[in-house]
Design a protein around this motif. Structure first.
Motif, PDB file in Angstrom:
ATOM      1  N   ILE A 180       0.827  -1.205   0.000  1.00 31.13           N
ATOM      2  CA  ILE A 180       0.000   0.000   0.000  1.00 31.13           C
ATOM      3  C   ILE A 180       0.861   1.254   0.000  1.00 31.13           C
ATOM      4  O   ILE A 180       0.518   2.267  -0.634  1.00 31.13           O
ATOM      5  CB  ILE A 180      -0.945   0.000   1.227  1.00 31.13           C
ATOM      6  N   GLY A 181       1.998   1.203   0.689  1.00 34.91           N
ATOM      7  CA  GLY A 181       2.875   2.361   0.770  1.00 34.91           C
ATOM      8  C   GLY A 181       3.411   2.812  -0.569  1.00 34.91           C
ATOM      9  O   GLY A 181       3.771   3.982  -0.736  1.00 34.91           O
ATOM     10  N   VAL A 182       3.468   1.917  -1.549  1.00 40.60           N
ATOM     11  CA  VAL A 182       3.923   2.279  -2.890  1.00 40.60           C
ATOM     12  C   VAL A 182       2.900   3.172  -3.577  1.00 40.60           C
ATOM     13  O   VAL A 182       3.252   4.134  -4.267  1.00 40.60           O
ATOM     14  CB  VAL A 182       4.184   1.018  -3.732  1.00 40.60           C
ATOM     15  N   PHE A 183       1.630   2.883  -3.372  1.00 38.22           N
ATOM     16  CA  PHE A 183       0.552   3.588  -4.072  1.00 38.22           C
ATOM     17  C   PHE A 183      -0.046   4.730  -3.258  1.00 38.22           C
ATOM     18  O   PHE A 183      -0.570   5.691  -3.825  1.00 38.22           O
ATOM     19  CB  PHE A 183      -0.549   2.583  -4.438  1.00 38.22           C
ATOM     20  N   VAL A 184       0.002   4.625  -1.937  1.00 36.27           N
ATOM     21  CA  VAL A 184      -0.559   5.658  -1.059  1.00 36.27           C
ATOM     22  C   VAL A 184       0.550   6.105  -0.113  1.00 36.27           C
ATOM     23  O   VAL A 184       0.798   5.463   0.907  1.00 36.27           O
ATOM     24  CB  VAL A 184      -1.778   5.139  -0.268  1.00 36.27           C
ATOM     25  N   ARG A 185       1.196   7.216  -0.431  1.00 41.68           N
ATOM     26  CA  ARG A 185       2.365   7.636   0.334  1.00 41.68           C
ATOM     27  C   ARG A 185       2.014   8.131   1.738  1.00 41.68           C
ATOM     28  O   ARG A 185       2.872   8.148   2.621  1.00 41.68           O
ATOM     29  CB  ARG A 185       3.110   8.747  -0.430  1.00 41.68           C
ATOM     30  N   ASP A 186       0.771   8.540   1.962  1.00 45.79           N
ATOM     31  CA  ASP A 186       0.382   9.056   3.280  1.00 45.79           C
ATOM     32  C   ASP A 186       0.176   7.961   4.322  1.00 45.79           C
ATOM     33  O   ASP A 186      -0.012   8.271   5.499  1.00 45.79           O
ATOM     34  CB  ASP A 186      -0.924   9.867   3.168  1.00 45.79           C
ATOM     35  N   ILE A 187       0.201   6.707   3.895  1.00 49.92           N
ATOM     36  CA  ILE A 187      -0.086   5.617   4.830  1.00 49.92           C
ATOM     37  C   ILE A 187       0.922   5.572   5.970  1.00 49.92           C
ATOM     38  O   ILE A 187       0.600   5.195   7.093  1.00 49.92           O
ATOM     39  CB  ILE A 187      -0.108   4.253   4.082  1.00 49.92           C
ATOM     40  N   GLY A 188       2.150   6.009   5.708  1.00 46.88           N
ATOM     41  CA  GLY A 188       3.170   5.994   6.746  1.00 46.88           C
ATOM     42  C   GLY A 188       2.829   6.922   7.903  1.00 46.88           C
ATOM     43  O   GLY A 188       3.041   6.585   9.074  1.00 46.88           O
ATOM     44  N   GLN A 189       2.290   8.108   7.578  1.00 45.95           N
ATOM     45  CA  GLN A 189       1.892   9.051   8.626  1.00 45.95           C
ATOM     46  C   GLN A 189       0.729   8.499   9.436  1.00 45.95           C
ATOM     47  O   GLN A 189       0.681   8.637  10.668  1.00 45.95           O
ATOM     48  CB  GLN A 189       1.497  10.391   7.994  1.00 45.95           C
ATOM     49  N   PHE A 190      -0.198   7.866   8.764  1.00 46.10           N
ATOM     50  CA  PHE A 190      -1.361   7.295   9.444  1.00 46.10           C
ATOM     51  C   PHE A 190      -0.941   6.167  10.382  1.00 46.10           C
ATOM     52  O   PHE A 190      -1.421   6.080  11.517  1.00 46.10           O
ATOM     53  CB  PHE A 190      -2.361   6.786   8.398  1.00 46.10           C
ATOM     54  N   ILE A 191      -0.046   5.319   9.918  1.00 46.55           N
ATOM     55  CA  ILE A 191       0.420   4.203  10.734  1.00 46.55           C
ATOM     56  C   ILE A 191       1.145   4.711  11.978  1.00 46.55           C
ATOM     57  O   ILE A 191       1.046   4.121  13.063  1.00 46.55           O
ATOM     58  CB  ILE A 191       1.345   3.274   9.919  1.00 46.55           C
ATOM     59  N   GLY A 192       1.871   5.819  11.851  1.00 51.03           N
ATOM     60  CA  GLY A 192       2.545   6.397  13.000  1.00 51.03           C
ATOM     61  C   GLY A 192       1.565   6.776  14.100  1.00 51.03           C
ATOM     62  O   GLY A 192       1.824   6.542  15.298  1.00 51.03           O
ATOM     63  N   LEU A 193       0.423   7.336  13.716  1.00 52.82           N
ATOM     64  CA  LEU A 193      -0.604   7.699  14.697  1.00 52.82           C
ATOM     65  C   LEU A 193      -1.200   6.452  15.350  1.00 52.82           C
ATOM     66  O   LEU A 193      -1.436   6.417  16.566  1.00 52.82           O
ATOM     67  CB  LEU A 193      -1.706   8.518  14.018  1.00 52.82           C
ATOM     68  N   ILE A 194      -1.450   5.429  14.533  1.00 52.15           N
ATOM     69  CA  ILE A 194      -2.021   4.182  15.057  1.00 52.15           C
ATOM     70  C   ILE A 194      -1.077   3.533  16.063  1.00 52.15           C
ATOM     71  O   ILE A 194      -1.497   3.055  17.122  1.00 52.15           O
ATOM     72  CB  ILE A 194      -2.323   3.202  13.910  1.00 52.15           C
ATOM     73  N   LEU A 195       0.212   3.533  15.753  1.00 51.99           N
ATOM     74  CA  LEU A 195       1.188   2.916  16.649  1.00 51.99           C
ATOM     75  C   LEU A 195       1.277   3.670  17.978  1.00 51.99           C
ATOM     76  O   LEU A 195       1.461   3.055  19.038  1.00 51.99           O
ATOM     77  CB  LEU A 195       2.561   2.875  15.976  1.00 51.99           C
TER      78      LEU A 195
END
Length: 275
Positions: A180-195
């Protein structure tokens, strides 16, 4: 190495086929983290020692936090520090792998162009490096337990069995997020909040038994809660694992790992086009 366009759904197949490559990449990952530092690889040992010392001082001496006998841990000044450190080892293992997963392909674009390179082993490499640091932390924890005069329980032998389903869960999520990170670059920021949310919604700074029963069940919706409690049980309390719970966790984790690998293999053909 197998061609990248060959789809497989065996969770461990690629790791077994490319184990020599994976081991070399894990070594490079671990050594690269400390490259150029004065202490080098010794930092992997110094860091957990310092953190455990800080936790012990702050929570046992400054705040004077103590646990009662109902928590099945020792009723002394250092019990809370042990409980906290044991929980953080599990969380840090999960956090290190999942936080890096969305960018795994993005930071290894040179491998995407190589037809024979097995991209699916990249999460295994991250897992290997995280496990190395987790093992060092467990070694520090067990050494500290002996130093303060607490016994090592034979149930410690169950620790790998307790952690195995968590590792499968991490792998499934890592494959999914890497794709997903290849196609949706914002996923990393979202995962940081979840963690960050998972850190405080896990029984790390407190035992699950300290919560009211009406709230405790919701805490176990967090996938880390069960593993953290089981880890503390086998290491610190001398309790055998909850076998029924582990079987359920293992089945769910295996399904997630398979689904994550399935998604990764189905979408990998589009990586080169996007990158």
């Amino acid at each position: 190495m197998r061609p990248s366009n060959t789809i497989h759904f065996n969770i461990f197949l690629s790791l077994l086929q490319n184990h020599a490559l994976a081991i070399q990449m894990v070594k490079r990952e671990v050594m690269g983290r400390y490259k150029g530092s004065f202490l080098g690889l010794l930092w992997s040992l110094v860091n957990p020692i310092l953190m455990l010392a800080i936790y012990t001082f702050v929570f046992s001496i400054v705040f004077k936090v103590r646990l009662d006998q109902s928590n099945t841990l020792y009723d002394d000044k250092v019990s809370f520090a042990l409980l906290l450190f044991a929980g953080l080892i599990v969380y840090n293992l999960f956090n290190e792998c999942i936080s890096r997963a969305p960018g795994l392909i993005l930071v290894n674009t040179n491998y995407v162009k190589k037809i024979i390179f097995p991209l699916e082993i990249l999460p295994w490499v991250t897992m290997g490096a995280a496990l190395f640091h987790a093992c060092i932390s467990y070694l520090v924890l067990l050494t500290f337990v002996l130093i303060i005069g607490h016994p090592l329980h034979w149930t410690l032998l169950f620790l790998p069995i307790v952690l195995l389903p968590l590792l499968l869960l991490i792998m499934g999520l890592s494959w999914l997020l890497a794709s997903i990170g290849v196609f949706v670059r914002d996923i990393g920021q979202f995962i940081g909040l979840i963690l960050t949310m998972m850190l405080f919604m896990s029984p790390i700074f407190y035992p699950a038994s300290a919560l009211p029963e009406s709230v405790r069940d919701y805490l176990f919706l967090n996938p880390l809660t069960f593993i953290i409690e089981q880890t503390r049980g086998v290491i610190l309390a001398g309790n055998p694992p909850d076998w029924a719970g582990l079987v359920v966790y293992y089945l769910i984790s295996t399904c997630i790992a398979w689904a994550g690998l399935f998604w990764f293999e189905k979408t990998r053909k589009g990586f080169a086009d996007v990158l």
